[in-house]
Design a protein around this motif. Sequence first.
Motif, PDB file in Angstrom:
ATOM      1  N   VAL A  56       0.859  -1.182   0.000  1.00  0.00           N
ATOM      2  CA  VAL A  56       0.000   0.000   0.000  1.00  0.00           C
ATOM      3  C   VAL A  56       0.898   1.235   0.000  1.00  0.00           C
ATOM      4  CG1 VAL A  56      -1.587   1.356   1.423  1.00  0.00           C
ATOM      5  CG2 VAL A  56      -1.955  -1.104   1.140  1.00  0.00           C
ATOM      6  N   LEU A  57       0.506   2.254  -0.778  1.00  0.00           N
ATOM      7  CA  LEU A  57       1.286   3.485  -0.843  1.00  0.00           C
ATOM      8  C   LEU A  57       0.445   4.676  -0.398  1.00  0.00           C
ATOM      9  CD1 LEU A  57       3.751   5.186  -1.699  1.00  0.00           C
ATOM     10  CD2 LEU A  57       2.813   5.172  -4.031  1.00  0.00           C
ATOM     11  N   LEU A  58       0.981   5.441   0.549  1.00  0.00           N
ATOM     12  CA  LEU A  58       0.382   6.716   0.938  1.00  0.00           C
ATOM     13  C   LEU A  58       1.171   7.830   0.260  1.00  0.00           C
ATOM     14  CD1 LEU A  58      -0.121   6.321   4.814  1.00  0.00           C
ATOM     15  CD2 LEU A  58      -1.644   5.613   2.968  1.00  0.00           C
ATOM     16  N   VAL A  59       0.468   8.705  -0.440  1.00  0.00           N
ATOM     17  CA  VAL A  59       1.094   9.843  -1.111  1.00  0.00           C
ATOM     18  C   VAL A  59       0.478  11.117  -0.548  1.00  0.00           C
ATOM     19  CG1 VAL A  59       1.441  11.043  -3.304  1.00  0.00           C
ATOM     20  CG2 VAL A  59       1.505   8.539  -3.230  1.00  0.00           C
ATOM     21  N   THR A  64      -0.143  13.826   5.720  1.00  0.00           N
ATOM     22  CA  THR A  64      -0.059  12.385   5.456  1.00  0.00           C
ATOM     23  C   THR A  64       1.052  11.752   6.277  1.00  0.00           C
ATOM     24  OG1 THR A  64      -0.801  12.826   3.204  1.00  0.00           O
ATOM     25  CG2 THR A  64       0.128  10.661   3.621  1.00  0.00           C
ATOM     26  N   ARG A  65       2.181  12.433   6.319  1.00  0.00           N
ATOM     27  CA  ARG A  65       3.316  11.911   7.092  1.00  0.00           C
ATOM     28  C   ARG A  65       2.934  11.725   8.560  1.00  0.00           C
ATOM     29  NH1 ARG A  65       8.208  15.882   7.071  1.00  0.00           N
ATOM     30  NH2 ARG A  65       6.943  16.877   8.699  1.00  0.00           N
ATOM     31  N   ASN A  66       2.107  12.634   9.093  1.00  0.00           N
ATOM     32  CA  ASN A  66       1.722  12.544  10.505  1.00  0.00           C
ATOM     33  C   ASN A  66       0.777  11.383  10.787  1.00  0.00           C
ATOM     34  OD1 ASN A  66       3.333  14.712  11.052  1.00  0.00           O
ATOM     35  ND2 ASN A  66       1.672  16.146  11.494  1.00  0.00           N
ATOM     36  N   LEU A  83       5.375   5.123   2.258  1.00  0.00           N
ATOM     37  CA  LEU A  83       5.008   6.538   2.312  1.00  0.00           C
ATOM     38  C   LEU A  83       5.871   7.367   1.375  1.00  0.00           C
ATOM     39  CD1 LEU A  83       3.624   9.064   3.665  1.00  0.00           C
ATOM     40  CD2 LEU A  83       5.514   9.014   5.324  1.00  0.00           C
ATOM     41  N   PHE A  84       5.202   8.189   0.558  1.00  0.00           N
ATOM     42  CA  PHE A  84       5.881   9.240  -0.198  1.00  0.00           C
ATOM     43  C   PHE A  84       5.209  10.551   0.182  1.00  0.00           C
ATOM     44  CE2 PHE A  84       6.082  12.313  -3.595  1.00  0.00           C
ATOM     45  CZ  PHE A  84       7.430  12.325  -3.927  1.00  0.00           C
ATOM     46  N   HIS A 114      -3.343   5.497  -1.707  1.00  0.00           N
ATOM     47  CA  HIS A 114      -4.168   6.501  -1.015  1.00  0.00           C
ATOM     48  C   HIS A 114      -3.411   7.811  -1.160  1.00  0.00           C
ATOM     49  CE1 HIS A 114      -5.777   8.741   2.453  1.00  0.00           C
ATOM     50  NE2 HIS A 114      -6.823   7.918   2.448  1.00  0.00           N
ATOM     51  N   PHE A 115      -3.962   8.774  -1.894  1.00  0.00           N
ATOM     52  CA  PHE A 115      -3.162   9.941  -2.265  1.00  0.00           C
ATOM     53  C   PHE A 115      -3.863  11.259  -1.967  1.00  0.00           C
ATOM     54  CE2 PHE A 115      -5.878   9.086  -5.809  1.00  0.00           C
ATOM     55  CZ  PHE A 115      -6.012  10.248  -6.562  1.00  0.00           C
TER      56      PHE A 115
END
Length: 230
Positions: A56-59, A64-66, A83-84, A114-115
Amino acid sequence: MRLNLYKLSIFALFVCGVAMIGPAWAHAQDRASRPEETEWTWEVRPVHVDPKLPNVLLVGDSITRNYYPEVKKQLADVANVYLFAASTSLGDPRLPRELVEFSAMEGVPFKVVHFNNGMHGWTYSEEEFKAAFPAYLRTLHKIAPKASFIWANITPVKAEDTPGPTNARIEARNHIAQAVMVKSGIPVDDQHELMTHHTDQYEDHVHFNPTGAAIQGQQVAQFIRSALKK
């Protein structure tokens, strides 16, 4: 006479060349980055990747980082969460390149992306934000061709700043993104609505404290779980 014809031919070629180069040069100027005082990129991968689990990728950005740690916690034993996060905004030509470079570096297929984007880049107009969306989506589909996508809209701010985020501009960008997602058939994780009910959880003018970030991460994880079941 021949010399004059030769000079005229050279002149015509020069004028034609300028006419062709001019628009391209102007476009390149229009597409130049407008960096903020501080630019950053934050990339995180699992310490131990389980090959049996989907990726899974969070962009997104610092919001988002938090909430990334809570998402990782919620999806433990369910997915490998990457995470990006970056300050690079829609409208900045660096963003597609950075995403492609990140994907090439990780070298894994993503099942869910999820972006989010929009809390940075306030020197880019909403028209530029809108115009950059198609390329942004193409890049995401390029790096994750078989993934399900979820858009997280932009959260409200506690105090407005100029030329920083204002709630009016955030709502305008969310409206633009909503139309794009409806047209693209991409579900929306309404983080904006969620956090209007937790205005006591701000850490500063923009970010939420650990409790608020955990609330966000729990909703993100719910959306991702649903996508993974499809």
